[in-house]
Design an enzyme around this catalytic site. Structure first.
Site, PDB file in Angstrom:
ATOM      1  N   CYS A  54     -86.442  82.597   5.206  1.00  0.00           N
ATOM      2  CA  CYS A  54     -85.312  83.103   5.876  1.00  0.00           C
ATOM      3  C   CYS A  54     -85.141  84.494   5.465  1.00  0.00           C
ATOM      4  CB  CYS A  54     -84.096  82.337   5.794  1.00  0.00           C
ATOM      5  SG  CYS A  54     -82.470  83.288   6.038  1.00  0.00           S
ATOM      6  N   CYS A  96     -78.094  82.247  -1.290  1.00  0.00           N
ATOM      7  CA  CYS A  96     -79.449  82.437  -0.641  1.00  0.00           C
ATOM      8  C   CYS A  96     -80.340  82.381  -1.702  1.00  0.00           C
ATOM      9  CB  CYS A  96     -79.363  83.916  -0.028  1.00  0.00           C
ATOM     10  SG  CYS A  96     -78.705  84.243   1.206  1.00  0.00           S
ATOM     11  N   LEU A 124     -75.796  90.518  20.170  1.00  0.00           N
ATOM     12  CA  LEU A 124     -75.126  90.979  19.184  1.00  0.00           C
ATOM     13  C   LEU A 124     -73.589  91.210  19.821  1.00  0.00           C
ATOM     14  CD1 LEU A 124     -77.381  93.992  17.746  1.00  0.00           C
ATOM     15  CD2 LEU A 124     -76.538  91.900  16.734  1.00  0.00           C
ATOM     16  N   CYS A 177     -84.242  96.215   4.247  1.00  0.00           N
ATOM     17  CA  CYS A 177     -84.522  97.067   5.327  1.00  0.00           C
ATOM     18  C   CYS A 177     -85.558  98.237   5.089  1.00  0.00           C
ATOM     19  CB  CYS A 177     -83.110  97.956   5.643  1.00  0.00           C
ATOM     20  SG  CYS A 177     -81.913  96.734   6.399  1.00  0.00           S
ATOM     21  N   ASP A 226     -81.851 101.107  14.741  1.00  0.00           N
ATOM     22  CA  ASP A 226     -81.456 100.909  16.203  1.00  0.00           C
ATOM     23  C   ASP A 226     -79.893 100.481  16.269  1.00  0.00           C
ATOM     24  OD1 ASP A 226     -81.681 101.474  18.796  1.00  0.00           O
ATOM     25  OD2 ASP A 226     -82.411  99.553  19.174  1.00  0.00           O
TER      26      ASP A 226
END
Length: 386
Positions: A326, A317, A195, A261, A277
């Protein structure tokens, strides 16, 4: 009620390494308090009591950092005491710790083994690759010390997996890394894309993993892994395991692969809770377990807002043939967000410049390359369990 999962940072952002690509360093730098010090036993007791009162059937507690072993082995002995004290419903408790291995000695290894901790050991590959970025305050690499920990884990039968950060260099040398891991007989691997610092345009560092490098990494590693699986030498690579599982119709267990999420309950050293996190920043503070229950924190307005923002899917998408595998990828790779939707970095948000996952070209290239074999493995594994 779903299983309870906590990720506790008992040493906050404190660490005995100075890894050049450390994402948590940039997170700590983006909040008013960069370190909350060490979690004390009173806070630990409150956290464990709260978790076990809320949990049904399973409670998983993982310790991460910074470097969580800096809290000291007695901290974890108290953890076991508190779990026994408050587990009145006899739920299954799973403990895990992610460590750089520097302070692990025979006492630590024996403790982790006797108490059934799953350890994640950070190791980026052979010495020249690992020591490039995983260095101490003196600038020296940590490879030899980590390999001592490997020997201790093996000696004391500690269950462990290897955690590898995929940098630009690691991606380029993935064949070398994979062969090294096979030689060491590491059977469980997690290879995590590096990242870039939070709120920074990605791709600006020597270690930065660009989409083209990530595509090369995925294709090259998959070729080796697939060949081994076909001949019966199965090594668990978390990302590939999950992709094949999705192709079989299962839900992925890895965060960032489900397309939405969830609230992960990341607990800082002071008891403060955050949803992920990657987002332990002031904006996403959910509450503190010393004053609120897990249920109240999980149902809080910031938690609901965090989850809701992740639900957005770019129309491109939905039109993609690989969307079912994905699912848009991790939200962190679609930053920055505005008005609940991702938008082009550095541009004012007007709703017309929505940003796909930054690794979208890599995923498309990889799935075009490996898709047939992914579904072949899915059929093979499905037939073996039915």
């Amino acid at each position: 009620m779903p299983p309870v999962r906590l990720l506790i940072k008992p040493a906050s952002s404190n660490c005995n390494l100075r890894c050049q690509y450390c994402f948590y360093h940039s997170i700590a730098a983006n909040r008013q308090v960069d370190s909350y010090g060490m979690m004390n036993e009173d806070t630990l007791e409150v956290v464990v009591k709260n978790a076990l009162e809320y949990a049904e059937h399973v409670c998983s507690i993982a310790f991460q950092g910074g470097e969580p072993t800096l809290a000291g082995i007695d901290f974890y002995r108290k953890l076991i005491e508190f779990e026994k004290k408050y587990n009145v419903k006899n739920v299954q408790v799973n403990n895990a710790i992610q460590t750089n291995g520097l302070v692990i000695n025979a006492e630590w290894a024996e403790f982790l083994s006797e108490n059934n901790f799953l350890a994640g050991l950070s190791l980026d590959g052979p010495k020249d690759i690992h020591d490039l970025y995983r260095v101490g305050r003196n600038g020296k690499g940590s490879f030899l010390r980590v390999m001592e920990t490997v020997n201790l884990f093996n000696k004391y039968n500690v269950e462990y997996n290897i955690l590898t950060v995929v940098t630009a260099r690691a991606a380029r040398h993935i064949n070398k890394i994979y062969n090294f891991f096979k030689k060491q007989d590491f059977r469980y691997l997690q290879l995590i894309p590096c990242l870039d610092p939070l709120k920074e345009k990605p791709g600006g560092h020597e270690y930065s993993l660009t989409p083209d490098k990530y595509a090369y990494f995925l294709k090259t590693l998959f070729d080796q892994w697939y060949a081994d699986v076909i001949k019966g030498d199965v090594i668990s690579i978390r990302y590939f395991d999950n992709i094949v599982g999705i192709a079989m119709g299962y839900r992925p267990e890895a965060c960032g692969m489900s397309g939405i999420c969830s609230c992960q309950f990341v607990v800082e050293a002071n008891g403060g809770v955050y949803p992920c996190d990657f987002y332990v920043v002031d904006e996403w503070y959910l509450g503190n377990l010393k004053y609120s229950s897990l249920e109240d924190i999980g149902n809080s307005e910031p938690a609901m807002r965090f989850i809701e923002a992740s639900k957005y899917v770019d129309p491109k998408c939905r039109e993609c043939k690989w969307f079912s595998l994905c699912r848009g990828g991790c939200r962190r790779d679609r930053e920055p967000f505005a008005d609940g939707e991702p938008f082009v970095h550095g541009e004012p948000f007007d709703g017309s410049m929505l940003l796909l996952n930054r690794y979208c070209p890599a995923y498309m290239e990889f799935f075009e390359y490996a898709g047939d074999r992914i579904f072949e493995l899915a059929r093979m594994f499905f037939s073996s369990v039915n």
